[in-house]
Design a protein around this motif. Sequence first.
Motif, PDB file in Angstrom:
ATOM      1  N   ASP A 145      -0.501   4.012  -4.643  1.00  0.00           N
ATOM      2  CA  ASP A 145      -1.337   2.818  -4.101  1.00  0.00           C
ATOM      3  C   ASP A 145      -2.821   3.040  -4.355  1.00  0.00           C
ATOM      4  O   ASP A 145      -3.706   2.012  -4.663  1.00  0.00           O
ATOM      5  CB  ASP A 145      -0.802   2.322  -2.764  1.00  0.00           C
ATOM      6  CG  ASP A 145      -1.277   3.199  -1.672  1.00  0.00           C
ATOM      7  OD1 ASP A 145      -1.346   4.553  -1.936  1.00  0.00           O
ATOM      8  OD2 ASP A 145      -0.864   2.894  -0.497  1.00  0.00           O
ATOM      9  N   ARG A 146      -3.356   4.208  -4.060  1.00  0.00           N
ATOM     10  CA  ARG A 146      -4.705   4.654  -4.204  1.00  0.00           C
ATOM     11  C   ARG A 146      -5.092   4.579  -5.602  1.00  0.00           C
ATOM     12  O   ARG A 146      -6.292   3.945  -5.753  1.00  0.00           O
ATOM     13  CB  ARG A 146      -4.893   6.015  -3.505  1.00  0.00           C
ATOM     14  CG  ARG A 146      -6.359   6.109  -3.415  1.00  0.00           C
ATOM     15  CD  ARG A 146      -6.771   7.369  -2.608  1.00  0.00           C
ATOM     16  NE  ARG A 146      -8.190   7.640  -2.865  1.00  0.00           N
ATOM     17  CZ  ARG A 146      -8.801   8.041  -3.811  1.00  0.00           C
ATOM     18  NH1 ARG A 146      -7.940   8.832  -4.710  1.00  0.00           N
ATOM     19  NH2 ARG A 146     -10.095   8.302  -4.269  1.00  0.00           N
ATOM     20  N   GLN A 160       0.355  -3.880  -1.694  1.00  0.00           N
ATOM     21  CA  GLN A 160       1.637  -3.910  -0.946  1.00  0.00           C
ATOM     22  C   GLN A 160       2.395  -5.249  -0.769  1.00  0.00           C
ATOM     23  O   GLN A 160       3.618  -5.399  -0.961  1.00  0.00           O
ATOM     24  CB  GLN A 160       1.343  -3.724   0.528  1.00  0.00           C
ATOM     25  CG  GLN A 160       2.627  -3.219   1.574  1.00  0.00           C
ATOM     26  CD  GLN A 160       3.390  -2.125   1.166  1.00  0.00           C
ATOM     27  OE1 GLN A 160       3.160  -1.212   0.407  1.00  0.00           O
ATOM     28  NE2 GLN A 160       4.662  -2.489   1.151  1.00  0.00           N
ATOM     29  N   ALA A 161       1.332  -6.285  -0.648  1.00  0.00           N
ATOM     30  CA  ALA A 161       2.171  -7.573  -0.787  1.00  0.00           C
ATOM     31  C   ALA A 161       2.902  -8.072  -1.969  1.00  0.00           C
ATOM     32  O   ALA A 161       4.027  -8.641  -1.911  1.00  0.00           O
ATOM     33  CB  ALA A 161       1.067  -8.834  -0.459  1.00  0.00           C
ATOM     34  N   LEU A 162       2.443  -7.515  -3.042  1.00  0.00           N
ATOM     35  CA  LEU A 162       3.107  -7.843  -4.440  1.00  0.00           C
ATOM     36  C   LEU A 162       4.385  -7.127  -4.482  1.00  0.00           C
ATOM     37  O   LEU A 162       5.289  -7.656  -5.072  1.00  0.00           O
ATOM     38  CB  LEU A 162       2.030  -7.453  -5.479  1.00  0.00           C
ATOM     39  CG  LEU A 162       0.875  -8.228  -5.904  1.00  0.00           C
ATOM     40  CD1 LEU A 162      -0.019  -7.564  -6.760  1.00  0.00           C
ATOM     41  CD2 LEU A 162       1.054  -9.493  -6.531  1.00  0.00           C
ATOM     42  N   HIS A 163       4.235  -6.023  -3.853  1.00  0.00           N
ATOM     43  CA  HIS A 163       5.332  -4.846  -4.000  1.00  0.00           C
ATOM     44  C   HIS A 163       6.449  -5.859  -3.052  1.00  0.00           C
ATOM     45  O   HIS A 163       7.655  -5.853  -3.415  1.00  0.00           O
ATOM     46  CB  HIS A 163       5.255  -3.624  -3.643  1.00  0.00           C
ATOM     47  CG  HIS A 163       6.431  -2.880  -3.375  1.00  0.00           C
ATOM     48  ND1 HIS A 163       7.303  -2.577  -4.333  1.00  0.00           N
ATOM     49  CD2 HIS A 163       6.753  -2.036  -2.267  1.00  0.00           C
ATOM     50  CE1 HIS A 163       8.151  -1.737  -3.804  1.00  0.00           C
ATOM     51  NE2 HIS A 163       7.829  -1.376  -2.823  1.00  0.00           N
ATOM     52  N   GLU A 164       6.136  -6.196  -2.012  1.00  0.00           N
ATOM     53  CA  GLU A 164       7.019  -6.851  -1.110  1.00  0.00           C
ATOM     54  C   GLU A 164       7.663  -8.043  -1.710  1.00  0.00           C
ATOM     55  O   GLU A 164       8.817  -8.451  -1.380  1.00  0.00           O
ATOM     56  CB  GLU A 164       6.620  -7.237   0.323  1.00  0.00           C
ATOM     57  CG  GLU A 164       6.121  -5.865   1.073  1.00  0.00           C
ATOM     58  CD  GLU A 164       5.335  -6.108   2.307  1.00  0.00           C
ATOM     59  OE1 GLU A 164       4.886  -7.180   2.527  1.00  0.00           O
ATOM     60  OE2 GLU A 164       5.132  -5.041   2.853  1.00  0.00           O
ATOM     61  N   LYS A 165       6.938  -8.829  -2.433  1.00  0.00           N
ATOM     62  CA  LYS A 165       7.372  -9.950  -3.260  1.00  0.00           C
ATOM     63  C   LYS A 165       8.349  -9.692  -4.496  1.00  0.00           C
ATOM     64  O   LYS A 165       8.716 -10.712  -4.979  1.00  0.00           O
ATOM     65  CB  LYS A 165       6.121 -10.932  -3.680  1.00  0.00           C
ATOM     66  CG  LYS A 165       5.500 -11.655  -2.436  1.00  0.00           C
ATOM     67  CD  LYS A 165       4.427 -12.477  -3.067  1.00  0.00           C
ATOM     68  CE  LYS A 165       3.214 -13.030  -2.075  1.00  0.00           C
ATOM     69  NZ  LYS A 165       2.123 -13.270  -2.489  1.00  0.00           N
ATOM     70  N   GLY A 166       8.215  -8.523  -4.675  1.00  0.00           N
ATOM     71  CA  GLY A 166       9.269  -8.150  -5.771  1.00  0.00           C
ATOM     72  C   GLY A 166       8.296  -8.098  -7.073  1.00  0.00           C
ATOM     73  O   GLY A 166       9.284  -8.000  -8.295  1.00  0.00           O
ATOM     74  N   ARG A 174      11.932   4.469  -5.905  1.00  0.00           N
ATOM     75  CA  ARG A 174      12.188   5.534  -4.596  1.00  0.00           C
ATOM     76  C   ARG A 174      11.706   4.635  -3.583  1.00  0.00           C
ATOM     77  O   ARG A 174      10.722   4.232  -3.531  1.00  0.00           O
ATOM     78  CB  ARG A 174      12.073   6.805  -4.997  1.00  0.00           C
ATOM     79  CG  ARG A 174      12.463   7.147  -6.033  1.00  0.00           C
ATOM     80  CD  ARG A 174      12.398   8.749  -6.119  1.00  0.00           C
ATOM     81  NE  ARG A 174      10.913   9.217  -6.242  1.00  0.00           N
ATOM     82  CZ  ARG A 174      10.571  10.347  -6.130  1.00  0.00           C
ATOM     83  NH1 ARG A 174      11.276  11.201  -5.892  1.00  0.00           N
ATOM     84  NH2 ARG A 174       9.197  10.455  -6.260  1.00  0.00           N
ATOM     85  N   ALA A 175      12.025   4.986  -2.466  1.00  0.00           N
ATOM     86  CA  ALA A 175      11.473   4.382  -1.216  1.00  0.00           C
ATOM     87  C   ALA A 175      10.296   4.818  -1.183  1.00  0.00           C
ATOM     88  O   ALA A 175       9.925   6.090  -1.433  1.00  0.00           O
ATOM     89  CB  ALA A 175      12.588   4.843   0.271  1.00  0.00           C
ATOM     90  N   GLY A 176       9.496   3.989  -0.470  1.00  0.00           N
ATOM     91  CA  GLY A 176       7.793   4.208  -0.316  1.00  0.00           C
ATOM     92  C   GLY A 176       7.362   4.587  -1.485  1.00  0.00           C
ATOM     93  O   GLY A 176       6.314   5.490  -1.611  1.00  0.00           O
ATOM     94  N   LEU A 177       7.441   4.109  -2.741  1.00  0.00           N
ATOM     95  CA  LEU A 177       6.932   4.458  -3.793  1.00  0.00           C
ATOM     96  C   LEU A 177       5.459   4.347  -3.730  1.00  0.00           C
ATOM     97  O   LEU A 177       4.801   5.017  -4.552  1.00  0.00           O
ATOM     98  CB  LEU A 177       7.749   3.767  -5.073  1.00  0.00           C
ATOM     99  CG  LEU A 177       7.501   2.345  -5.365  1.00  0.00           C
ATOM    100  CD1 LEU A 177       6.204   1.945  -6.174  1.00  0.00           C
ATOM    101  CD2 LEU A 177       8.502   1.425  -5.650  1.00  0.00           C
TER     102      LEU A 177
END
Length: 211
Positions: A145-146, A160-166, A174-177
């Motif tokens: 993310d950095r 993070q928001a883009l990731h949560e929207k798929g 992987r989890a927490g990518l």
Amino acid sequence: MCDTLRVRWTVTPKTAPQPWIACGGCGGFRAFRSSDKIRLNANGRRLDAWLIYKCLACDKTWNRPLFERQNVRDIDPAVLHALQSNDPEWIRTESFNIEALKRKTERIDEFPEFDLVREVLRETAGWTRMEIELAVPLPVGIRLDRLLASGLEMSRTRLQALHEKGLLRAHPDRAGLLRRRIRTGVEVMVDLSAVPDRELSWGPLATGSPR
Ligand SMILES: [Zn+2]
């Protein structure tokens, strides 16, 4: 796919990790930096090689063993040549050998500053998806993310928001990518079909071409 802008980002850290060692000069437990110099000692067919570090406080040297009493015939000729010629590329790679440092000390400082080189691998007019493949030739303590926040000039919250929207995914998934350390082979895919100005807003940042 033909609706995709595909780029490669090569990430190289600026500063080699610094091990903390009990210093024989100033007597403290100190951080040492690589001097980017090799010391060799040949004894018949046996070779010792060290990478020289210096105490940040007093400049006293600490020699990190690379080879100890190694038979010259058992050393890869390319490595031998690099040692004998003080090859700066080889030495720099070795100064990032975090596994070797971990065998010498439990405390190692790593530095987050990095250089980023962007290359376009494929660009199609009217692209709606972006793919970023990562090349990370030296180990670097940077979270995905950095890197993306820095390279794409946006907040980690937005990523993070883009990731949560798929809309932002990564492979391997992987989890927490987003919080994981970057490494070679990771691919990031962003679906930008709902972003009308993507070619002007995202494109130049992804490709590194001037706006
Ligand atoms: Zn010292």
